[in-house]
Design an enzyme around this catalytic site. Structure first.
Site, PDB file in Angstrom:
ATOM      1  CB  THR A 185      36.974  43.203  39.268  1.00  0.00           C
ATOM      2  OG1 THR A 185      36.201  42.142  38.686  1.00  0.00           O
ATOM      3  CG2 THR A 185      36.701  44.509  38.532  1.00  0.00           C
ATOM      4  CE  LYS A 186      35.572  37.324  38.351  1.00  0.00           C
ATOM      5  NZ  LYS A 186      35.016  38.374  37.503  1.00  0.00           N
TER       6      LYS A 186
END
Length: 386
Positions: A185-186
């Protein structure tokens, strides 16, 4: 009959054909573990953040652990950090037999409140571990000054902070060591994975050894040198934290898109800012430095609404929009609460923010229509329950 739109997830990784092709080439090369792509990823990452050294590992958690180990944190020591973070920030302190000491957050930045750090310093303190929440840099001048005054090291948790800057300096080149995360998700993804940056040769050398079983020569070093490929020494009881080339193959391609990704996030955030300015909520305070915009966090003004934060999230889900909460403060978690005898009101700002916070979708794959879906859902709920 109107076709029902699919659910808009809170987050998706931005993977393109370039990443796919690089992974395919990596597989065809038959070099899958730590090798030439990791070496390239480290070199280019160090250049991006302005650090002398970058060492790739298999998670941001591993990077934090290695950083604290390298600066000498051990049993009986204390590390000052924030309760408003994911548990990895504090758990790595416990890996080493040390104790985290929590300090409340600033209500505007949601970062550790630098004004409260000095009061938490004791003779057992060895480091300060600030977390750049959401992608906004902490007050690093003040933190570095406090650290210098007390002879402490600074290890930055930059899991959210790529690319991010403070006072014209890139996060990754300010503290003694910085840990980045490349979780799915980064802002830059490799599936899992992380990077430790430092300008200290001593820290870099220690991390390079400890990330792979305490071996003084990793596989690529052995196979790319003239020395016997089977020869190596164990110089410490290390860990299995190295990054494989398959992950680095994704990373080298993601890195080239980093500022394009950040620009798209900025466009989405600007649209949110404009659309929400008349609603009973607070939008993120981004400051004047480069913000990665990993998160777009709104704070509901519950006193002006006839629903709770949890109910707001449920209504967003019913509208087909995914959201999240960053974070449940650590002092509310059973382990941290019970071990250190913490109470909810011990960190009143973190507690209040937690009760009102919602993270909205913000990622490069979102279309303009996706952004408008989020805006429409938020506005409908606000108008209904104001």
């Amino acid at each position: 009959m109107t076709e029902k739109k699919s659910f808009l997830p809170f987050a998706l990784p931005s993977i393109g054909e370039e990443e796919i092709q690089e992974v395919v080439e990596c597989l065809r090369s038959l070099w899958l573990t730590t090798g030439p792509r990791v070496e390239r990823f480290e070199r280019e990452f160090a250049e991006t953040v302005g650090a002398r050294y970058a060492l790739a590992v298999n998670s941001g958690t591993a990077a934090l652990h290695l950083a604290l180990e390298a600066i000498g944190v051990s049993e009986g020591h204390q590390v000052i950090t924030t309760p408003f973070t994911f548990t990895a920030t504090a758990e790595v302190v416990r890996y080493l037999g040390a104790d985290p000491v929590f300090v409340d957050i600033d209500p505007l930045t949601l970062n550790i409140d630098h004004r409260e750090i000095e009061a938490a310093v004791s003779e057992k303190t060895r480091a300060i571990l600030p977390v750049h929440y959401g992608g906004r840099a902490c007050a690093m001048d003040e933190i570095m000054t406090i650290a210098g005054r007390h002879g402490l090291k600074v290890v930055e948790d930059a899991a959210h902070a790529l690319p991010c800057a403070y006072g014209g300096k890139m996060v990754g080149s300010i503290g003694d060591a910085t840990a980045f995360s490349f979780y799915a998700t980064k802002t830059l993804v490799t599936g899992e994975g992380g990077m430790l940056t430092t300008s200290s040769e001593e820290i870099a050398n220690r991390v390079k050894i400890m990330r792979l079983h305490g071996i003084n020569r990793d596989v690529w070093d052995r196979y790319s040198s003239d020395k016997p490929k089977w020869s190596y020494d164990i110089v410490a009881p290390g860990y299995k934290y190295n990054m494989p080339d398959i992950m680095a193959a994704i990373g080298v391609r993601q890195l080239k898109k980093l500022y394009r990704f950040q620009q798209r996030r900025n466009e989405i955030a600007a649209r949110y800012d404009e659309a929400f300015q008349d609603l009973p909520l607070t939008t993120p305070q981004r400051g004047s430095d480069l913000h990665s915009l990993h998160l777009y966090v709104i704070l509901l003004r519950l006193e002006a609404l006839k629903l709770s934060r949890n109910e707001f999230i449920e209504h967003m889900s019913e509208a087909g929009v995914g959201t999240s909460v960053h974070f449940i403060p650590l002092h509310l978690m059973p382990y941290w609460r019970d071990r250190y005898g913490l109470k909810p009101d011990d960190f009143p700002v973190a507690l209040d923010v937690y009760r009102r916070t919602v993270s909205l979708p913000i990622y490069p794959l979102m279309s303009d229509d996706d952004v408008e879906r989020v805006i429409s859902a938020v506005r409908r709920i606000m108008e209904r329950f104001s």
